[in-house]
Design an enzyme around this catalytic site. Sequence first.
Site, PDB file in Angstrom:
ATOM      1  N   PHE A 198       1.839  -3.597   3.783  1.00 16.75           N
ATOM      2  CA  PHE A 198       2.256  -4.932   4.188  1.00 16.75           C
ATOM      3  C   PHE A 198       3.720  -5.140   3.816  1.00 16.75           C
ATOM      4  CE2 PHE A 198      -2.168  -7.163   3.874  1.00 16.75           C
ATOM      5  CZ  PHE A 198      -2.570  -6.505   5.024  1.00 16.75           C
ATOM      6  N   CYS A 257       0.805  -1.225   0.000  1.00 15.30           N
ATOM      7  CA  CYS A 257       0.000   0.000   0.000  1.00 15.30           C
ATOM      8  C   CYS A 257       0.836   1.272   0.000  1.00 15.30           C
ATOM      9  CB  CYS A 257      -0.958  -0.012   1.182  1.00 15.30           C
ATOM     10  SG  CYS A 257      -2.102  -1.402   1.124  1.00 15.30           S
ATOM     11  N   GLU A 287      -0.212   5.273  13.600  1.00 10.87           N
ATOM     12  CA  GLU A 287       0.137   6.395  12.724  1.00 10.87           C
ATOM     13  C   GLU A 287      -0.118   7.734  13.406  1.00 10.87           C
ATOM     14  OE1 GLU A 287      -0.686   7.994   8.181  1.00 10.87           O
ATOM     15  OE2 GLU A 287      -2.212   6.743   9.144  1.00 10.87           O
ATOM     16  N   HIS A 342     -10.071   2.103   0.214  1.00  8.67           N
ATOM     17  CA  HIS A 342      -8.627   1.881   0.322  1.00  8.67           C
ATOM     18  C   HIS A 342      -8.167   1.291  -1.002  1.00  8.67           C
ATOM     19  CE1 HIS A 342      -4.679   1.100   1.494  1.00  8.67           C
ATOM     20  NE2 HIS A 342      -4.849   0.401   2.597  1.00  8.67           N
ATOM     21  N   HIS A 367      -2.331   7.936   6.042  1.00 10.49           N
ATOM     22  CA  HIS A 367      -2.663   6.638   5.461  1.00 10.49           C
ATOM     23  C   HIS A 367      -4.060   6.240   5.922  1.00 10.49           C
ATOM     24  CE1 HIS A 367      -1.711   3.054   3.316  1.00 10.49           C
ATOM     25  NE2 HIS A 367      -1.758   2.267   4.378  1.00 10.49           N
ATOM     26  N   LYS A 376      -9.823   8.272   2.493  1.00 11.44           N
ATOM     27  CA  LYS A 376     -10.186   6.923   2.049  1.00 11.44           C
ATOM     28  C   LYS A 376     -11.675   6.618   2.196  1.00 11.44           C
ATOM     29  CE  LYS A 376      -5.817   4.345   2.484  1.00 11.44           C
ATOM     30  NZ  LYS A 376      -4.869   5.449   2.642  1.00 11.44           N
TER      31      LYS A 376
END
Length: 419
Positions: free
Chosen positions: A407, A174, A325, A348, A314, A343
């Site tokens: 990831f 991502c 975050e 996403h 994010h 998002k």
Amino acid sequence: MDLTNDSRTDGAADGIAVTGLGLVSAAGLGVEQTWREVTTATAPSNVGPHENLRELPCDFAYTVEGLDIGRWVDAVSARVMAPFARFAVVAAHEAVADAGLDPECWEGGRVAVVIGSSHGGITYHDEQQLVLAARGPRRVAPSMASAITVNSAAGAVCRTLGATGPALGIATACASGTDAIGTGYQLLRAGVVDVAVVGGAEAPCSRPLIASGCQMRAMSRRCDDPAAAMRPFDADRDGFVVGEGAGLLVLERGDHARARGASPRAWLRGYAATNDAHSPVAPSPGGEGLEQALRAALRAADVAPADVGHVNAHGTSTVLNDTIESAVLHRVCGERPLVTSTKAMTGHTLGASGGIETALTVLALQRQSVPPTVNLEALDPRIPVEVVAKEARPARLECAVKTSSGFGGHNAVLVLTTS
């Protein structure tokens, strides 16, 4: 391998200009429609049950509607492209036109194309797997081998634009779109090219992929209310919802942009990437990798943390990402930045998210307005930063940051300024 075409590096001292934007998303086709939806709509529209995901615990997604690629490629060429590559082609042409560049006139060898994607042509692969099972190997499309690769979007964009410089596919989960932008930034600063078309593209509505995400419990299961399912930073969030789309930017060396009289939308001043070296899927509990990337990007940009006015986070609507975050942002930048996650309006979009959200960050700087985090009803008390909710917030912004994680422990950060 020497990527350098010549030694024209002195223009890097002028900075790297963002001169064009192109967007394809569930929030809209094109920059203006997407910005309008992200800043004024109270709930997402193009999210709902998806045919590929029937009977899964998470059977819905954000989808792109009304895409017309016929202006750029013929029907046969479009048919052998994976969907993510089609999104990239449309976004790339909008970005190049927005920059005021004419591919018929540019020096193609001085143009790079760098596009990130987490899963590339996975839906094309799924379709051909079904063909193989039902009709045998002789019915499998020969185009599949090339269409499913992550680099196929960059190749498709190069063919339609006549760009013959470096063409790269970036795959850092991502963080892919953000790392693609950072890679283009580095190519420009090194003097390898004068122009870079950069960003991310994704079409992730793959049945096995989403089934896996459901098993991981990373995805929302609010099948009864898809429009309210994606809710970053909210106390009642239960995971993310995938979306498809592409976000591409045109970056130029400052001297090149000035020489042709271009008016930059913003300036890309810093980029950094790190890895948590912690887990295949979970972020490091202390956020050390993201913090390292954020501090390094700010140093590269020569920007003090206190000067950051806005962060497009994010913000995945998962408990781990949002809490870790936001703690990092608070530790590094303190109370000042207005934080948002867009998002909830786009879904996403995995590897495309960095491209789409960096374009939205540029627009926030240019229009001095921070988009809201839609669906945020009650801020999780563990979130220590100021998150913009309900409606767009006017603000005096000179510097903004885009953060991404993925990831594999990937972290990427971009620093943008108005001048």
